[in-house]
Design a protein around this motif. Structure first.
Motif, PDB file in Angstrom:
ATOM      1  N   UNK A 288      13.680  30.245 -42.191  1.00 45.80           N
ATOM      2  CA  UNK A 288      12.232  30.206 -42.044  1.00 45.80           C
ATOM      3  C   UNK A 288      11.837  29.735 -40.647  1.00 45.80           C
ATOM      4  N   UNK A 289      10.677  30.184 -40.200  1.00 48.68           N
ATOM      5  CA  UNK A 289      10.220  29.863 -38.844  1.00 48.68           C
ATOM      6  C   UNK A 289       9.957  28.367 -38.657  1.00 48.68           C
ATOM      7  N   UNK A 290       9.749  27.638 -39.771  1.00 45.83           N
ATOM      8  CA  UNK A 290       9.487  26.199 -39.677  1.00 45.83           C
ATOM      9  C   UNK A 290      10.762  25.359 -39.628  1.00 45.83           C
ATOM     10  N   UNK A 291      11.941  26.036 -39.639  1.00 48.66           N
ATOM     11  CA  UNK A 291      13.205  25.316 -39.574  1.00 48.66           C
ATOM     12  C   UNK A 291      13.904  25.169 -40.908  1.00 48.66           C
ATOM     13  N   UNK A 292      13.237  25.491 -42.024  1.00 43.20           N
ATOM     14  CA  UNK A 292      13.873  25.451 -43.343  1.00 43.20           C
ATOM     15  C   UNK A 292      14.863  26.605 -43.495  1.00 43.20           C
ATOM     16  N   UNK A 293      15.743  26.505 -44.506  1.00 41.37           N
ATOM     17  CA  UNK A 293      16.726  27.557 -44.750  1.00 41.37           C
ATOM     18  C   UNK A 293      17.085  27.602 -46.235  1.00 41.37           C
ATOM     19  N   UNK A 294      17.251  28.814 -46.751  1.00 44.89           N
ATOM     20  CA  UNK A 294      17.697  28.989 -48.146  1.00 44.89           C
ATOM     21  C   UNK A 294      18.913  29.904 -48.160  1.00 44.89           C
ATOM     22  N   UNK A 295      19.947  29.499 -48.905  1.00 42.06           N
ATOM     23  CA  UNK A 295      21.146  30.327 -49.092  1.00 42.06           C
ATOM     24  C   UNK A 295      21.400  30.429 -50.587  1.00 42.06           C
ATOM     25  N   UNK A 296      21.421  31.645 -51.098  1.00 41.11           N
ATOM     26  CA  UNK A 296      21.665  31.788 -52.527  1.00 41.11           C
ATOM     27  C   UNK A 296      21.292  33.150 -53.064  1.00 41.11           C
ATOM     28  N   UNK A 297      20.924  33.174 -54.340  1.00 45.17           N
ATOM     29  CA  UNK A 297      20.655  34.426 -55.035  1.00 45.17           C
ATOM     30  C   UNK A 297      19.169  34.814 -54.952  1.00 45.17           C
ATOM     31  N   UNK A 298      18.943  36.145 -54.958  1.00 45.44           N
ATOM     32  CA  UNK A 298      17.588  36.699 -54.879  1.00 45.44           C
ATOM     33  C   UNK A 298      17.400  37.759 -55.952  1.00 45.44           C
ATOM     34  N   UNK A 299      16.145  37.931 -56.371  1.00 44.24           N
ATOM     35  CA  UNK A 299      15.823  38.990 -57.324  1.00 44.24           C
ATOM     36  C   UNK A 299      14.391  39.466 -57.060  1.00 44.24           C
ATOM     37  N   UNK A 300      14.241  40.761 -56.783  1.00 48.30           N
ATOM     38  CA  UNK A 300      12.911  41.345 -56.542  1.00 48.30           C
ATOM     39  C   UNK A 300      12.106  40.564 -55.507  1.00 48.30           C
ATOM     40  N   UNK A 301      12.758  40.201 -54.419  1.00 48.57           N
ATOM     41  CA  UNK A 301      12.123  39.498 -53.287  1.00 48.57           C
ATOM     42  C   UNK A 301      11.931  38.008 -53.512  1.00 48.57           C
ATOM     43  N   UNK A 302      12.312  37.494 -54.662  1.00 46.05           N
ATOM     44  CA  UNK A 302      12.152  36.062 -54.954  1.00 46.05           C
ATOM     45  C   UNK A 302      13.486  35.335 -54.875  1.00 46.05           C
ATOM     46  N   UNK A 303      13.441  34.051 -54.470  1.00 44.93           N
ATOM     47  CA  UNK A 303      14.595  33.177 -54.638  1.00 44.93           C
ATOM     48  C   UNK A 303      14.746  32.974 -56.144  1.00 44.93           C
ATOM     49  N   UNK A 304      15.803  33.481 -56.707  1.00 44.39           N
ATOM     50  CA  UNK A 304      15.979  33.408 -58.162  1.00 44.39           C
ATOM     51  C   UNK A 304      17.462  33.374 -58.495  1.00 44.39           C
ATOM     52  N   UNK A 305      17.853  32.333 -59.266  1.00 44.48           N
ATOM     53  CA  UNK A 305      19.262  32.135 -59.585  1.00 44.48           C
ATOM     54  C   UNK A 305      19.734  30.840 -58.938  1.00 44.48           C
ATOM     55  N   UNK A 306      20.997  30.790 -58.609  1.00 45.10           N
ATOM     56  CA  UNK A 306      21.568  29.579 -58.022  1.00 45.10           C
ATOM     57  C   UNK A 306      21.515  29.644 -56.505  1.00 45.10           C
TER      58      UNK A 306
END
Length: 350
Positions: A288-306
Motif C-alpha cells: 500500500x502507498x501508506x507503507x502497509x503490506x498484506x501477504x496472503x490469500x485473495x478472493x474476488x479482489x478481497x483479502x480473504x482466507x489466511x
C-alpha cells in the motif's frame, strides 16, 4: 559505405530493402533512418514523431520510401504507444497533432492535376498516419471532437475538393469523390459531454484474419494493450494501461487478466500475485502507498482466507480475513514484540 552502415545498424531493414524488386536509394534510406534515430529508443519521442510526419509528407505512391515498410511503421506505432504512458508529453503531442497535419506540404500545395489522380496519394498518407498514430485516437477525439480519419478527410476536402466542386459534380467519378469526402460539418458538443471512440485500433500480427502473435491494441475507452494475442484474444504475456493511470504486466487468457502478474494502481498501491478474470484471486502481496503490506490469500479482489498484514507502525496481524477485514482467529504482534491471540468478527473483537 552508406549501404554497409545501414546493414550494420539496422540489419533487419537492410535485408528487407535488399529483397525489394525496386531500386533503393541508399542515401535516402540512410537519411530517413537517421531521422528515426535508427529505430532505437530515442531521448525525445516527440522529435522522432515530428520527423516521422515529415517522411509521411514526402511519401509518393510510386517512389520507394522507408516509411512504407511494416517494420518502420511498427516502430513508430510503438513510440506512440509508449508516449501514451507519459501524460504530459501525450497532451502536448495531441495538442500539436492538428497543426502538424494542417501544415503538411500535401495539404498546402494544390497540385495542377485532376483530383482523381491525387486521391490515391491521399489514401496512402491517410493510411500511414492512421497506422502510426492510432493510439492517440481516443485523446484526439476527445480534443478535436472528430476522429483522425475524419480530420484528414476534412483537410483533403478543403484543399482539393472544395476548389473544384462544380467541375467534379459534372462527372460520375467526381460525384463519387464528393460523396466519399463530404463537406466538413462542425457540431457543438458541450464541454461536459464525452465523445465515444467507436473503433478499437489494432496494429500487429494476424493469422487467418484473427489477431494472433504480438500486437498493440488501442481500446474505445482509452485503455491500451501491448502484448501477445491468440486467435483474436489477448492471451500470453502483455502490458495493459488503463486510461485512469493504472498499469498491469503479466499473464492474460481469453481476453482477460488471468494468471500471475503485477498491477500498479493509480493510487500508488502495487499488487503482485494471482489473478482470475481480472480480479485478485489466489495468493498475492499488496504493498500500500501508506507503507502497509498484506501477504496472503485473495478472493474476488478481497483479502480473504489466511494471511498476514503488516502496518507501517510495526504492528503485525497473522490470521484469517474476510472481505478485507480480520475475521476469525488471529495473532497480533505489537511493535514492542508482545503477542496476543484474539478473535474478530469483521474487524470487531469478539
Amino acid at each position: 559505405m552508406i549501404e554497409g552502415e545501414i546493414a550494420k545498424k539496422c540489419p533487419e531493414i537492410y535485408e528487407k530493402l535488399k529483397s525489394l524488386d525496386t531500386n533503393v536509394d541508399w542515401n535516402e534510406a540512410f537519411s530517413h533512418l537517421e531521422k528515426l534515430n535508427w529505430l532505437l529508443p530515442p531521448e525525445s519521442i516527440l522529435h522522432v514523431l515530428q520527423n516521422a510526419f515529415k517522411l509521411i509528407d514526402d511519401v509518393s505512391v510510386d517512389r520507394f520510401s522507408i516509411i512504407k515498410l511494416d517494420a518502420v511503421k511498427f516502430h513508430i506505432n510503438s513510440l506512440v504507444f509508449n508516449l501514451c504512458t507519459q501524460k504530459k508529453n501525450l497532451k502536448r503531442f495531441v495538442d500539436d497533432f492538428s497543426e502538424l497535419t494542417e501544415s503538411m506540404i500535401f495539404f498546402r500545395t494544390h497540385f495542377s492535376v485532376p483530383v482523381t489522380m491525387i486521391e490515391p496519394l491521399f489514401c496512402l498518407i491517410s493510411e500511414l498516419i492512421n497506422t502510426c498514430f492510432m493510439h492517440i485516437e481516443a485523446q484526439f477525439l476527445s480534443t478535436a471532437k472528430k476522429s483522425i480519419s475524419q480530420h484528414l478527410s476534412d483537410l483533403f476536402y478543403n484543399a482539393y475538393i472544395s476548389p473544384v466542386l462544380y467541375e467534379l459534380s459534372q462527372s460520375q467519378k467526381g460525384i463519387e469523390l464528393i460523396n466519399k469526402y463530404p463537406k466538413p460539418r462542425y457540431i457543438y458538443i458541450p464541454y461536459f459531454s464525452k465523445v465515444p471512440n467507436t473503433t478499437n485500433r489494432y496494429y500487429g500480427e494476424y493469422k487467418e484474419n484473427l489477431k494472433h502473435g504480438f500486437g498493440l491494441q488501442s481500446l474505445t475507452n482509452g485503455d491500451f494493450y501491448k502484448g501477445e494475442f491468440f486467435e483474436g484474444h489477448m492471451q500470453g504475456k502483455g502490458l495493459y494501461f488503463w486510461s485512469h493511470g493504472g498499469i498491469y504486466e503479466g499473464e492474460f487468457k481469453n481476453g482477460h487478466i488471468n494468471g500471475f502478474g503485477t498491477e500498479q494502481y493509480a493510487s500508488g498501491n502495487t499488487y503482485t500475485g494471482d489473478f482470475l478474470n481480472g480480479k485478485k484471486h489466489g495468493r498475492g502481496e499488496m504493498k500500500f502507498s501508506n507503507g502497509d503490506k498484506y501477504i496472503g490469500e485473495w478472493k474476488d479482489n478481497y483479502m480473504e482466507g489466511e494471511g498476514e498484514y503488516f502496518w507501517s507502525s510495526g504492528v503485525v496481524y497473522k490470521g484469517w480475513f474476510a472481505k478485507d477485514k480480520r475475521h476469525g482467529k488471529g495473532e497480533i504482534t505489537m511493535d514492542n514484540g508482545q503477542k496476543y491471540d484474539l478473535e474478530w468478527d469483521y474487524d470487531e473483537l469478539v
